[in-house]
Design a protein around this motif. Structure first.
Motif, short mmCIF file in Angstrom:
data_model
loop_
_atom_site.label_atom_id
_atom_site.label_comp_id
_atom_site.label_asym_id
_atom_site.label_seq_id
_atom_site.Cartn_x
_atom_site.Cartn_y
_atom_site.Cartn_z
N THR A 190 0.84 -1.20 0.00
CA THR A 190 0.00 0.00 0.00
C THR A 190 0.87 1.24 0.00
O THR A 190 1.73 1.41 0.87
CB THR A 190 -0.92 0.02 1.24
N THR A 195 -3.65 4.39 4.65
CA THR A 195 -4.48 3.29 4.13
C THR A 195 -4.01 1.95 4.66
O THR A 195 -4.82 1.09 5.02
CB THR A 195 -4.45 3.28 2.59
N ALA A 196 -2.70 1.76 4.71
CA ALA A 196 -2.14 0.51 5.21
C ALA A 196 -2.54 0.28 6.66
O ALA A 196 -2.92 -0.83 7.05
CB ALA A 196 -0.62 0.52 5.07
#
Length: 323
Positions: A190, A195-196
């Motif tokens: 990612t 987001t990860a």
């Protein structure tokens, strides 16, 4: 291999300087140890109450010897196992995420990637550092909780009990490494760090909290303290006969539970420590006969996640994150 050790040492040095990580690890270990101390104190109090009762009977001249209470020292480790199961998995995700996401802040990755190191030196070094961290945490927990059982609970631990504690430590290390390796994989793939981290937390919510809770809620025997059948006074043979009429329902319920690796960890450790009544006082061979499937799944899942972390954590993916 030497490059991997150098990278691992660099990661361990960085973790040692990260106060937030140290606080989180300290909180996990402190909470686990405190739960064991409280349970061990209750265990000791029950033993003292029994001994006091026996002394009172002897003093009154009674020849009756009451049956010894059914107390099992290893059951006092339940709280520590549950903290590792829930908080440990979350912390493992944070550590795995930090191992990759912190690279842009250090600004050392371009220099490291320019060195003549092996293709898998970077993921090997990062995973090796995580493995060392979790090994240290598990060893400290094993030592401190065992001492708590011996000193606070005055529990008579046998060689078999110590072996069960060590096996639980091995299982715990595998479980924590699975989550850290999974977090490394997600973060490597990612580009956006936020987001990860969100994806890692979503996975934690789904497999640690939601799926196991759904399975527990669907189990009617979990709805009352001590169990529904025990509360209603239904004998074991009749309980089996009743459940036979709901075999399809129970298969669906159990299927939901075992889709979570956390449930595999819980069932395996609860069986090893005799926390689940079915395995209390049973031999390790008896436990292994029932739990070998869960052990195999945990080992294979951890190995697969580590392999994925090796494959995905390449120079290309890491450099893409810094660009």
């Amino acid at each position: 291999m030497r490059s991997a050790w150098v990278i691992a040492y660099r990661e361990l040095t960085a973790l040692r300087r990260d106060r937030l990580i140290l606080v989180l690890v300290g909180f996990l270990m402190g909470a686990s140890l405190l739960s064991v101390i409280i349970a061990a104190a209750a265990y000791h109090a029950d033993l003292d109450a029994y001994r006091s009762y026996v002394e009172q009977l002897k003093a009154s001249g009674s020849a009756t010897t009451p049956a010894a209470p059914q107390l099992f020292a290893l059951q006092q480790l339940r709280g520590a196992v549950e903290y590792l199961e829930i908080l440990g998995a979350l912390l493992a995700i944070v550590l795995g995420y930090s191992a990759i996401a912190s690279e842009p802040h250090r600004r050392t990755l371009p220099l490291l990637a320019s060195r003549p190191i092996g293709r898998f030196a970077i993921p090997a070094g990062k995973l090796l550092s995580l493995a060392i961290v979790w090994l240290a945490v598990v060893v400290v927990l094993i030592v401190t909780t065992t001492l708590a059982l011996l000193i606070v609970g005055t529990a008579p631990l046998t060689a078999s009990d110590l072996g069960r504690i060590l096996l639980t430590g091995v299982v715990s290390w595998l479980y924590l490494m699975l989550w850290s390796a999974g977090s490394v994989t997600i973060t490597s793939l990612t580009r956006n760090p936020a987001t990860a981290l969100v994806l890692g937390i979503v996975a934690w919510l789904a497999f640690v909290l939601i799926l196991p809770q759904i399975g527990d809620t669907m189990d009617p025997d979990n709805q009352l303290p001590g169990g529904l059948f025990a509360t209603l006074g239904i004998p074991k043979d009749q309980e089996t006969a009743v459940l036979a009429h709901f075999s399809s329902y129970d298969a669906i319920r159990n299927g939901l539970e075992v889709t979570s690796i956390t449930k595999h960890f819980e069932r395996l450790t609860f069986a090893l420590l005799g926390i689940k009544n079915t395995y209390t006082g049973q031999s390790l061979s008896f436990v292994w006969h029932d739990m070998q499937g869960y052990a195999l799944v945990l080992v294979l899942a951890t190995a697969a996640m580590i392999c994925l972390a090796f494959v995905t954590t390449t120079r290309r993916t890491l450099l893409r994150r810094t660009s």
